[in-house]
Design a protein around this motif. Structure first.
Motif, PDB file in Angstrom:
ATOM      1  N   UNK A  58       0.831  -1.203   0.000  1.00 18.86           N
ATOM      2  CA  UNK A  58       0.000   0.000   0.000  1.00 18.86           C
ATOM      3  C   UNK A  58       0.869   1.258   0.000  1.00 18.86           C
ATOM      4  N   UNK A  59       2.034   1.161   0.682  1.00 17.47           N
ATOM      5  CA  UNK A  59       2.945   2.302   0.744  1.00 17.47           C
ATOM      6  C   UNK A  59       3.807   2.431  -0.506  1.00 17.47           C
ATOM      7  N   UNK A  60       3.695   1.482  -1.430  1.00 17.88           N
ATOM      8  CA  UNK A  60       4.453   1.555  -2.670  1.00 17.88           C
ATOM      9  C   UNK A  60       5.855   0.985  -2.592  1.00 17.88           C
ATOM     10  N   UNK A  95      -3.058 -14.281  -9.116  1.00 18.06           N
ATOM     11  CA  UNK A  95      -4.038 -13.375  -9.708  1.00 18.06           C
ATOM     12  C   UNK A  95      -3.722 -11.935  -9.318  1.00 18.06           C
ATOM     13  N   UNK A  96      -3.325 -11.733  -8.059  1.00 20.76           N
ATOM     14  CA  UNK A  96      -2.961 -10.384  -7.621  1.00 20.76           C
ATOM     15  C   UNK A  96      -1.806  -9.812  -8.407  1.00 20.76           C
ATOM     16  N   UNK A  97      -0.841 -10.666  -8.760  1.00 21.46           N
ATOM     17  CA  UNK A  97       0.287 -10.217  -9.587  1.00 21.46           C
ATOM     18  C   UNK A  97      -0.185  -9.808 -10.986  1.00 21.46           C
ATOM     19  N   UNK A  98      -1.047 -10.635 -11.569  1.00 22.88           N
ATOM     20  CA  UNK A  98      -1.471 -10.373 -12.949  1.00 22.88           C
ATOM     21  C   UNK A  98      -2.371  -9.150 -13.055  1.00 22.88           C
ATOM     22  N   UNK A  99      -3.107  -8.835 -11.981  1.00 19.66           N
ATOM     23  CA  UNK A  99      -4.014  -7.682 -12.006  1.00 19.66           C
ATOM     24  C   UNK A  99      -3.403  -6.440 -11.381  1.00 19.66           C
ATOM     25  N   UNK A 100      -2.219  -6.561 -10.785  1.00 17.01           N
ATOM     26  CA  UNK A 100      -1.587  -5.420 -10.132  1.00 17.01           C
ATOM     27  C   UNK A 100      -2.251  -5.014  -8.837  1.00 17.01           C
ATOM     28  N   UNK A 101      -2.919  -5.969  -8.154  1.00 16.01           N
ATOM     29  CA  UNK A 101      -3.624  -5.662  -6.894  1.00 16.01           C
ATOM     30  C   UNK A 101      -3.133  -6.576  -5.774  1.00 16.01           C
ATOM     31  N   UNK A 158      -4.487  -8.332   1.883  1.00 17.06           N
ATOM     32  CA  UNK A 158      -5.486  -7.953   2.881  1.00 17.06           C
ATOM     33  C   UNK A 158      -6.585  -9.011   2.973  1.00 17.06           C
ATOM     34  N   UNK A 159      -7.055  -9.500   1.828  1.00 13.16           N
ATOM     35  CA  UNK A 159      -8.083 -10.545   1.821  1.00 13.16           C
ATOM     36  C   UNK A 159      -7.558 -11.836   2.446  1.00 13.16           C
ATOM     37  N   UNK A 160      -6.309 -12.185   2.146  1.00 14.88           N
ATOM     38  CA  UNK A 160      -5.720 -13.389   2.728  1.00 14.88           C
ATOM     39  C   UNK A 160      -5.597 -13.267   4.239  1.00 14.88           C
ATOM     40  N   UNK A 161      -5.247 -12.092   4.728  1.00 18.64           N
ATOM     41  CA  UNK A 161      -5.137 -11.891   6.178  1.00 18.64           C
ATOM     42  C   UNK A 161      -6.490 -12.108   6.856  1.00 18.64           C
ATOM     43  N   UNK A 162      -7.545 -11.538   6.276  1.00 21.02           N
ATOM     44  CA  UNK A 162      -8.878 -11.739   6.849  1.00 21.02           C
ATOM     45  C   UNK A 162      -9.313 -13.189   6.809  1.00 21.02           C
ATOM     46  N   UNK A 211     -15.558 -18.092  -2.569  1.00 23.64           N
ATOM     47  CA  UNK A 211     -15.967 -16.697  -2.761  1.00 23.64           C
ATOM     48  C   UNK A 211     -14.748 -15.785  -2.842  1.00 23.64           C
ATOM     49  N   UNK A 212     -13.769 -16.031  -1.981  1.00 26.50           N
ATOM     50  CA  UNK A 212     -12.557 -15.216  -1.984  1.00 26.50           C
ATOM     51  C   UNK A 212     -11.792 -15.377  -3.296  1.00 26.50           C
ATOM     52  N   UNK A 213     -11.698 -16.620  -3.781  1.00 28.31           N
ATOM     53  CA  UNK A 213     -10.989 -16.870  -5.041  1.00 28.31           C
ATOM     54  C   UNK A 213     -11.711 -16.209  -6.217  1.00 28.31           C
ATOM     55  N   UNK A 214     -13.043 -16.294  -6.237  1.00 29.83           N
ATOM     56  CA  UNK A 214     -13.804 -15.694  -7.329  1.00 29.83           C
ATOM     57  C   UNK A 214     -13.683 -14.176  -7.314  1.00 29.83           C
ATOM     58  N   UNK A 215     -13.716 -13.584  -6.124  1.00 28.54           N
ATOM     59  CA  UNK A 215     -13.579 -12.134  -6.032  1.00 28.54           C
ATOM     60  C   UNK A 215     -12.193 -11.671  -6.465  1.00 28.54           C
ATOM     61  N   UNK A 216     -11.196 -12.552  -6.274  1.00 27.49           N
ATOM     62  CA  UNK A 216      -9.831 -12.197  -6.647  1.00 27.49           C
ATOM     63  C   UNK A 216      -9.574 -12.397  -8.129  1.00 27.49           C
ATOM     64  N   UNK A 217     -10.528 -13.021  -8.838  1.00 25.04           N
ATOM     65  CA  UNK A 217     -10.374 -13.211 -10.268  1.00 25.04           C
ATOM     66  C   UNK A 217      -9.864 -14.576 -10.679  1.00 25.04           C
TER      67      UNK A 217
END
Length: 407
Positions: free
Chosen positions: A80-82, A139-145, A151-155, A279-285
């Motif tokens: 988040x801080x770059x 998926x997070x790598x491919x989407x840049x998120x 954060x989702x994994x922590x929850x 649900x988490x996997x689908x939301x992540x793409x």
């Protein structure tokens, strides 16, 4: 999934090499054919020495869910801080107290520096990072998120930890009582009953049947305890080996889910984990078929895992999620109706989260009542043991004292 090194030729006959991920070499070959490449050789990528060091270390501490949650939150903050991912992992090595996790982070940094993607570096440590964790990072790598992914994994991991703690807390009391009963029976058989046997032997009187049975069991335990200990140990080892087999693991998983009092709670907890993970996997793409393949390996139950794979096969052939879920026989009509509504409205992930929360509420309620349900069973068991001891030990003592008084 694991990484495979391939050699192939394109339409012009030029040789190409690279790395792809897949379930099997055949799956990788199919990917190459779809890319108009003809595979020549496909071999698994060997793990590096640092990964073997973690797997072979007998006395290395395991990485707990708390440490994974903290890691995900730290990575979320850094992203988040770059802060670049390489610098972020490098900074975490010095602050990590768990030596196993520190070695893994060092290996991940080395892999990233050598040009490997983050999810492939994480895949080298399956004992620490689950397939779901790795797929979401991919998926997070491919989407840049990546920040949202961590954060989702922590929850998700925090909820998983909370569910495990509830199950442990609910089963701690009955397991402690049962262990105390076993220890008490061993002490009675080895020390208490033999002392009474010497006293009974001084009187030439016929003992009651219950007393004779207790004395025989005690004498058998004293004479054969090495064989009994070896037999119990061998039986436990054989059971452990059998559970590790494919057929044995499937049968054992099905038996666990049918265990009285706790089987239905475990089933609800696993299904809640499945719904939340999907649900988490689908939301992540993550693609649905791939998500089901991954989640089948993280539910930790071979019986339900096979049902999830049957859902995947049905969806691959064009069936709807609701129909494939109904065919498994795992879900209640209410849950199936929620999934069907989710498909119609295009909000399957939201409805799956509602389903997960429904199961989690039921698990919480059932665990709160588990002690109340087990307590009568424990009382009955203790009562039977006391009754047997009273009939076998104290009744003949009463008869012998009465005979002495009459004399």
């Amino acid at each position: 999934m694991r990484a495979y090194q391939y050699k192939a030729r394109n339409r012009r006959g030029e040789a190409l090499t690279g790395t792809l991920e897949g379930e099997t070499p055949e799956a990788v070959a199919e990917q190459l054919f779809r890319s108009s490449l003809t595979p020549i050789d496909i071999t698994p990528v060997e793990r590096r020495g640092v990964s073997k060091e973690i797997k072979l270390g007998w006395f290395r501490p395991t990485v707990t869910l708390d440490e994974l949650v903290l890691l995900c939150r730290q990575l979320y903050t850094l992203q988040k801080a770059g802060v670049p991912i390489l610098r972020g992992f490098s900074s975490l090595i010095e602050t990590t107290r768990n030596p196993t996790l520190a070695v893994a982070l060092k290996g991940i940094v080395d892999d990233i520096q050598s040009g490997r993607e983050l999810h492939m570096a994480l895949a080298r440590y399956p004992a620490i990072f689950s397939p779901l964790f790795i797929s979401m990072v991919k998926v997070g790598e491919s989407t840049g998120r990546l920040d949202d992914t961590f954060l989702q994994l922590a929850g998700y991991l925090e909820l998983e930890k909370e569910t495990r703690n509830r199950i442990k807390a609910a089963t701690r009391y009955p397991l402690t009582v049962l262990l105390a009963i076993v220890i008490a029976m061993v002490i009675i058989n080895i020390w208490v009953i033999p002392a009474f046997a010497d006293a009974f032997a001084r009187f030439d009187a016929e003992l009651p049947l219950a007393t004779r049975v207790l004395l025989a069991v005690s004498q058998f335990t004293l004479d054969w305890w090495p064989h009994l200990l070896a037999g119990i140990t061998g039986l436990l080892l054989a059971l452990s080996f059998w559970i590790r087999t494919e057929e044995g693991g499937y049968i054992w998983a099905r038996m666990i889910l049918r265990t009285p009092l706790i089987g239905h709670i475990l089933k609800k907890a696993i299904l809640g984990r499945f719904c939340r993970s999907l649900a988490l996997a689908m939301r992540s793409g993550v693609p649905l078929v791939q998500a089901l393949s991954v989640i089948s390996g993280v539910v930790n139950n071979a019986f339900i895992s096979e049902r999830i794979l049957s859902m995947r096969d049905g969806i691959s052939s064009g069936e709807s999620i609701a129909r494939t879920a109904a065919a498994t026989g795992m879900f209640t009509p209410m849950v199936l109706q929620m999934i069907a509504i989710g498909e119609e409205s295009g909000s399957v992930d939201d409805l799956l989260l509602e389903t997960a929360e429904h199961y989690e509420r039921e698990v919480k309620y059932d665990l709160a009542r588990l002690s109340d349900a087990i307590e009568p069973v424990i009382i009955v068991v203790i009562g039977v043991i006391v009754l047997v001891l009273a009939l076998g030990v104290f009744l003949p003592m009463w008869d012998l004292s009465s005979a002495v008084n009459k004399r």
